[in-house]
Design an enzyme around this catalytic site. Structure first.
Site, mmCIF file in Angstrom:
data_model
loop_
_atom_site.group_PDB
_atom_site.id
_atom_site.type_symbol
_atom_site.label_atom_id
_atom_site.label_comp_id
_atom_site.label_asym_id
_atom_site.label_seq_id
_atom_site.Cartn_x
_atom_site.Cartn_y
_atom_site.Cartn_z
ATOM 1 C CB CYS A 149 -0.974 -0.032 1.176
ATOM 2 S SG CYS A 149 -0.228 -0.041 2.824
ATOM 3 N N GLY A 150 0.416 2.388 0.351
ATOM 4 C CA GLY A 150 1.256 3.582 0.270
ATOM 5 C C GLY A 150 2.490 3.479 1.145
ATOM 6 C CB THR A 151 3.025 3.700 4.706
ATOM 7 O OG1 THR A 151 1.819 3.071 5.179
ATOM 8 C CG2 THR A 151 2.816 5.199 4.553
ATOM 9 C CG HIS A 172 16.409 -13.601 13.565
ATOM 10 N ND1 HIS A 172 17.000 -12.770 14.497
ATOM 11 C CD2 HIS A 172 17.418 -14.354 13.048
ATOM 12 C CE1 HIS A 172 18.303 -13.000 14.547
ATOM 13 N NE2 HIS A 172 18.587 -13.958 13.662
ATOM 14 N NE ARG A 202 19.002 -16.952 19.072
ATOM 15 C CZ ARG A 202 19.870 -17.034 18.067
ATOM 16 N NH1 ARG A 202 20.267 -18.234 17.649
ATOM 17 N NH2 ARG A 202 20.347 -15.958 17.480
ATOM 18 C CG HIS A 203 15.485 -17.328 15.394
ATOM 19 N ND1 HIS A 203 15.596 -16.158 16.114
ATOM 20 C CD2 HIS A 203 16.730 -17.647 14.985
ATOM 21 C CE1 HIS A 203 16.862 -15.772 16.115
ATOM 22 N NE2 HIS A 203 17.570 -16.664 15.440
ATOM 23 N NE ARG A 211 0.461 7.288 -2.103
ATOM 24 C CZ ARG A 211 -0.782 7.506 -1.686
ATOM 25 N NH1 ARG A 211 -1.042 7.595 -0.384
ATOM 26 N NH2 ARG A 211 -1.762 7.631 -2.553
#
Ligand code: RB5
Length: 147
Positions: free
Chosen positions: A65-67, A98, A132-133, A109
């Site tokens: 999307c934009g951000t 991770h 561990r992750h 954008r």
């Protein structure tokens, strides 16, 4: 890889560029829209991608999307979805190593096409480190029962 891709109007151009790139690179891509720069509500698109990843119908999804903020907020409401907003390369690498991110989110954008392709490649090619992750990711499941 079979990928599900979606965007709103603010990232339509970026989505078209990435879709073309992915198909040329040999990936199978299903596009849920948007299909033009006409204004759409990003949750409607984000929900379609997140629901199908959540249900295991697609292993990985890509949202823009934009951000990238709205799409990642929507997608992370779904169980088993680990959507990572990555507008830089390091975040993309770490979201795979991770966090085993299964949806990549970018802001049309915020970043340009060349960086977005680099991020996409890094995200597609980087394996999850497990260990561990994985133990930490397993702890996410207890959150779903709160809903
Ligand atoms: C649309 O104007 C914009 O709000 C959307 O693309 C996104 O950036 C939301 O987080």
């Amino acid at each position: 890889m079979k990928l599900l891709i979606g965007c709103d109007h603010a990232a339509y151009g970026l989505k078209e560029t990435l879709k073309r790139y992915l198909i040329e690179s040999g990936h199978e891509v299903e596009d849920v829209g948007a299909f033009s720069e006409a204004s759409v509500d990003y949750p409607q698109i984000g929900m379609q991608v997140a629901a199908q990843v959540s249900e295991g119908r697609y292993e990985r999804g890509i949202l823009m999307c934009g951000t990238g903020l709205g799409m990642s907020m929507v997608a992370n409401r779904y169980p088993r979805v680990r959507a990572a907003l990555c507008n830089d390369l390091f975040s993309a690498l770490m979201s795979r190593r991770h966090n085993d991110a299964n949806i990549l989110v970018m802001g049309g954008r915020v970043i340009g096409d060349v960086l977005a392709i680099d991020i996409l490649n890094a995200w597609l090619e980087t394996p999850f480190e497990g260990g561990r992750h994985q133990r930490r990711l397993d702890q996410f499941d207890s959150i779903d029962s709160l809903k």
